[in-house]
Design a protein around this motif. Structure first.
Motif, PDB file in Angstrom:
ATOM      1  N   ALA A 270       1.663 -16.835  -1.516  1.00 50.52           N
ATOM      2  CA  ALA A 270       0.840 -15.647  -1.240  1.00 50.52           C
ATOM      3  C   ALA A 270       0.704 -14.792  -2.501  1.00 50.52           C
ATOM      4  N   ALA A 271      -0.525 -14.367  -2.775  1.00 49.57           N
ATOM      5  CA  ALA A 271      -0.808 -13.466  -3.902  1.00 49.57           C
ATOM      6  C   ALA A 271      -0.605 -12.025  -3.433  1.00 49.57           C
ATOM      7  N   PHE A 272       0.073 -11.219  -4.229  1.00 50.34           N
ATOM      8  CA  PHE A 272       0.330  -9.828  -3.838  1.00 50.34           C
ATOM      9  C   PHE A 272      -0.360  -8.832  -4.770  1.00 50.34           C
ATOM     10  N   PHE A 273      -0.797  -7.748  -4.131  1.00 52.41           N
ATOM     11  CA  PHE A 273      -1.545  -6.705  -4.817  1.00 52.41           C
ATOM     12  C   PHE A 273      -0.913  -5.352  -4.509  1.00 52.41           C
ATOM     13  N   PHE A 274      -1.072  -4.422  -5.444  1.00 58.04           N
ATOM     14  CA  PHE A 274      -0.644  -3.044  -5.209  1.00 58.04           C
ATOM     15  C   PHE A 274      -1.891  -2.188  -5.043  1.00 58.04           C
ATOM     16  N   ILE A 275      -1.885  -1.357  -3.984  1.00 54.79           N
ATOM     17  CA  ILE A 275      -3.023  -0.478  -3.696  1.00 54.79           C
ATOM     18  C   ILE A 275      -2.504   0.928  -3.406  1.00 54.79           C
ATOM     19  N   LYS A 276      -3.144   1.904  -4.002  1.00 57.39           N
ATOM     20  CA  LYS A 276      -2.804   3.310  -3.727  1.00 57.39           C
ATOM     21  C   LYS A 276      -3.789   3.828  -2.674  1.00 57.39           C
ATOM     22  N   CYS A 277      -3.278   4.523  -1.663  1.00 55.14           N
ATOM     23  CA  CYS A 277      -4.127   5.098  -0.608  1.00 55.14           C
ATOM     24  C   CYS A 277      -4.084   6.621  -0.744  1.00 55.14           C
TER      25      CYS A 277
ATOM     26  N   ALA B 229     -12.211   1.989   3.577  1.00 52.32           N
ATOM     27  CA  ALA B 229     -12.115   1.331   2.266  1.00 52.32           C
ATOM     28  C   ALA B 229     -12.136   2.359   1.135  1.00 52.32           C
ATOM     29  N   LEU B 230     -12.876   3.470   1.338  1.00 54.99           N
ATOM     30  CA  LEU B 230     -12.990   4.493   0.292  1.00 54.99           C
ATOM     31  C   LEU B 230     -11.673   5.221   0.019  1.00 54.99           C
ATOM     32  N   SER B 231     -10.710   5.089   0.948  1.00 53.47           N
ATOM     33  CA  SER B 231      -9.419   5.759   0.742  1.00 53.47           C
ATOM     34  C   SER B 231      -8.482   4.922  -0.134  1.00 53.47           C
ATOM     35  N   LEU B 232      -8.921   3.706  -0.482  1.00 54.38           N
ATOM     36  CA  LEU B 232      -8.057   2.774  -1.210  1.00 54.38           C
ATOM     37  C   LEU B 232      -8.484   2.628  -2.670  1.00 54.38           C
ATOM     38  N   SER B 233      -7.496   2.523  -3.558  1.00 53.29           N
ATOM     39  CA  SER B 233      -7.789   2.296  -4.977  1.00 53.29           C
ATOM     40  C   SER B 233      -8.194   0.831  -5.185  1.00 53.29           C
ATOM     41  N   ILE B 234      -8.740   0.539  -6.355  1.00 56.14           N
ATOM     42  CA  ILE B 234      -9.006  -0.866  -6.701  1.00 56.14           C
ATOM     43  C   ILE B 234      -7.646  -1.561  -6.787  1.00 56.14           C
TER      44      ILE B 234
ATOM     45  N   ARG C 173     -10.348  -5.832   2.451  1.00 52.39           N
ATOM     46  CA  ARG C 173     -10.805  -6.123   3.824  1.00 52.39           C
ATOM     47  C   ARG C 173      -9.632  -6.204   4.788  1.00 52.39           C
ATOM     48  N   GLU C 174      -8.584  -6.927   4.370  1.00 58.07           N
ATOM     49  CA  GLU C 174      -7.422  -7.108   5.246  1.00 58.07           C
ATOM     50  C   GLU C 174      -6.758  -5.763   5.574  1.00 58.07           C
ATOM     51  N   VAL C 175      -6.617  -4.913   4.563  1.00 59.60           N
ATOM     52  CA  VAL C 175      -5.985  -3.595   4.776  1.00 59.60           C
ATOM     53  C   VAL C 175      -6.839  -2.752   5.722  1.00 59.60           C
ATOM     54  N   VAL C 176      -8.152  -2.758   5.491  1.00 61.03           N
ATOM     55  CA  VAL C 176      -9.065  -1.985   6.348  1.00 61.03           C
ATOM     56  C   VAL C 176      -8.990  -2.486   7.793  1.00 61.03           C
ATOM     57  N   GLU C 177      -9.000  -3.813   7.991  1.00 60.60           N
ATOM     58  CA  GLU C 177      -8.995  -4.376   9.344  1.00 60.60           C
ATOM     59  C   GLU C 177      -7.655  -4.197  10.051  1.00 60.60           C
ATOM     60  N   GLU C 178      -6.550  -4.347   9.313  1.00 64.22           N
ATOM     61  CA  GLU C 178      -5.228  -4.323   9.953  1.00 64.22           C
ATOM     62  C   GLU C 178      -4.650  -2.918  10.076  1.00 64.22           C
ATOM     63  N   ILE C 179      -4.984  -2.044   9.138  1.00 64.84           N
ATOM     64  CA  ILE C 179      -4.433  -0.673   9.169  1.00 64.84           C
ATOM     65  C   ILE C 179      -5.450   0.307   9.752  1.00 64.84           C
ATOM     66  N   GLY C 180      -6.754   0.040   9.521  1.00 72.08           N
ATOM     67  CA  GLY C 180      -7.789   0.914  10.083  1.00 72.08           C
ATOM     68  C   GLY C 180      -8.271   2.008   9.152  1.00 72.08           C
ATOM     69  N   VAL C 181      -7.673   2.094   7.939  1.00 73.56           N
ATOM     70  CA  VAL C 181      -8.089   3.153   7.006  1.00 73.56           C
ATOM     71  C   VAL C 181      -9.445   2.812   6.388  1.00 73.56           C
TER      72      VAL C 181
ATOM     73  N   VAL D  70       0.855  -1.198   0.000  1.00 75.34           N
ATOM     74  CA  VAL D  70       0.000   0.000   0.000  1.00 75.34           C
ATOM     75  C   VAL D  70       0.887   1.242   0.000  1.00 75.34           C
ATOM     76  N   GLU D  71       0.668   2.105  -0.983  1.00 71.32           N
ATOM     77  CA  GLU D  71       1.470   3.322  -1.145  1.00 71.32           C
ATOM     78  C   GLU D  71       0.610   4.527  -0.787  1.00 71.32           C
ATOM     79  N   THR D  72       1.091   5.347   0.145  1.00 73.96           N
ATOM     80  CA  THR D  72       0.330   6.530   0.554  1.00 73.96           C
ATOM     81  C   THR D  72       0.481   7.649  -0.478  1.00 73.96           C
ATOM     82  N   ILE D  73      -0.296   8.710  -0.284  1.00 74.54           N
ATOM     83  CA  ILE D  73      -0.260   9.828  -1.233  1.00 74.54           C
ATOM     84  C   ILE D  73       1.083  10.564  -1.179  1.00 74.54           C
ATOM     85  N   ASP D  74       1.817  10.424  -0.029  1.00 72.64           N
ATOM     86  CA  ASP D  74       3.162  11.011   0.052  1.00 72.64           C
ATOM     87  C   ASP D  74       4.245   9.960  -0.235  1.00 72.64           C
ATOM     88  N   ASN D  75       3.865   8.933  -0.999  1.00 68.18           N
ATOM     89  CA  ASN D  75       4.801   7.917  -1.516  1.00 68.18           C
ATOM     90  C   ASN D  75       5.557   7.117  -0.456  1.00 68.18           C
ATOM     91  N   LYS D  76       4.856   6.774   0.620  1.00 66.09           N
ATOM     92  CA  LYS D  76       5.440   5.883   1.636  1.00 66.09           C
ATOM     93  C   LYS D  76       4.712   4.537   1.531  1.00 66.09           C
TER      94      LYS D  76
END
Length: 301
Positions: free
Chosen positions: A235-242, A214-219, A204-212, A140-146
């Protein structure tokens, strides 16, 4: 048992193999699933070895009363379909069967896990006797590229204290699958539901573990599958922009639903993540390798 497994093998906890990679990322329309009992685990012909699965589960259940034997999707390989024409998008079909946590503990996480392997270059043959549930992880990449990295708490079963990306498993019960007992006419709709669960579950996992929210996350985009050498754990890996910055994400993390699984959230630039990767389990270190391939493709384009 997990710790015993580490001690019983000369495999490095952080070593991995990339089973498939998509540096450009695949959208949900480019990922399909073939869900079938044909991709279930094959019971081992050595009955003594096969019987250790229930023995290990009984021992673990005595030690930990909260153990729950839930169904999981079993990874049975994939088929790549790349069109001959320039405008044809790449497509992958994931082959998934059904397994459960009990069999995972008794095969992949068993101190005897290497005895369940079949010497073969073909992954589906190598792991035909193991449970091999398909996990998932999100870069998961934040808007400030972290990038968001969690430090696992010391009371989790696998890899306490290690750095990981948020993740878990796609869940059969989320879409009403408890067995393979469904009529053939429904096969197509079941496959579509499983494919959708691959993408829904990681959000779901990102929302539950990070607390952000769902609307803040890209598809999510699917970037590949990595497998830890130790315990042959896929493990399957995905890239998500927050669309939040690091500070906002940290505020949400303080009230995360599954916060007990981790002790700290780090928001780090790529260079810092490189230093943390050596203390990641192999499947997550593989996830980082998949992300690096994606970043490399971005720079070229």
């Amino acid at each position: 048992m997990e710790n015993e497994a580490s001690d019983s093998s000369n495999k490095e906890p952080s070593s991995f193999k990339l089973l498939v990679s998509f540096p450009s990322g695949l959208s949900p329309s480019q990922v399909s699933v073939q869900f079938s009992h044909a991709y279930d685990r094959i019971p081992h012909s050595d009955l003594t070895l096969e019987n250790t699965i229930s023995q290990i589960w009984e021992q673990r259940s005595v030690q930990n009363k909260s153990l729950f034997n839930g169904n999981k999707f079993r990874y049975g390989g994939q088929v790549l379909q790349t069109g001959g024409e320039p405008n044809n998008e790449p497509h992958v079909c994931l082959r998934l069967g059904l397994t459960d946590y009990r069999t995972f503990v008794g095969t992949n996480l068993s101190p005897l896990w290497e005895r369940f392997l079949v010497p073969s270059e073909d992954d589906s043959v190598l792991c035909q006797y193991t449970s091999s549930p398909l996990g998932n992880g999100a870069v998961v990449e934040t808007i400030d590229n972290k990038i968001l990295v969690l430090q696992r708490s010391n009371n989790v079963g696998e890899f306490p204290g290690y750095f990981v990306f948020p993740g878990g498993h796609p869940e059969p019960q989320e879409i009403g699958i408890t067995s393979h007992q469904y009529v053939k006419e429904l096969t197509e709709s079941i496959n579509a539901k499983v494919s959708q669960e691959m993408f829904d579950s990681i959000v779901r996992e990102v929302v539950e573990e990070i607390g952000v929210p769902a609307l803040s996350l890209s598809i999510p985009t699917f970037i590949g599958i990595s497998r830890r050498d130790l315990n042959v754990r896929p493990a399957a890996f995905f890239f998500i922009k927050c669309n939040l910055d690091s500070k906002e994400v940290q505020q949400f993390y303080s009230s995360a639903q599954d916060g007990y699984e981790s002790t700290q959230l780090y928001t780090v630039p790529m260079i810092e993540l490189e230093n943390m990767a050596s203390k990641m389990p192999g499947c997550h270190r593989g996830g980082f390798a998949l992300y690096k391939l994606m970043v490399g493709t971005r720079k070229v384009t």
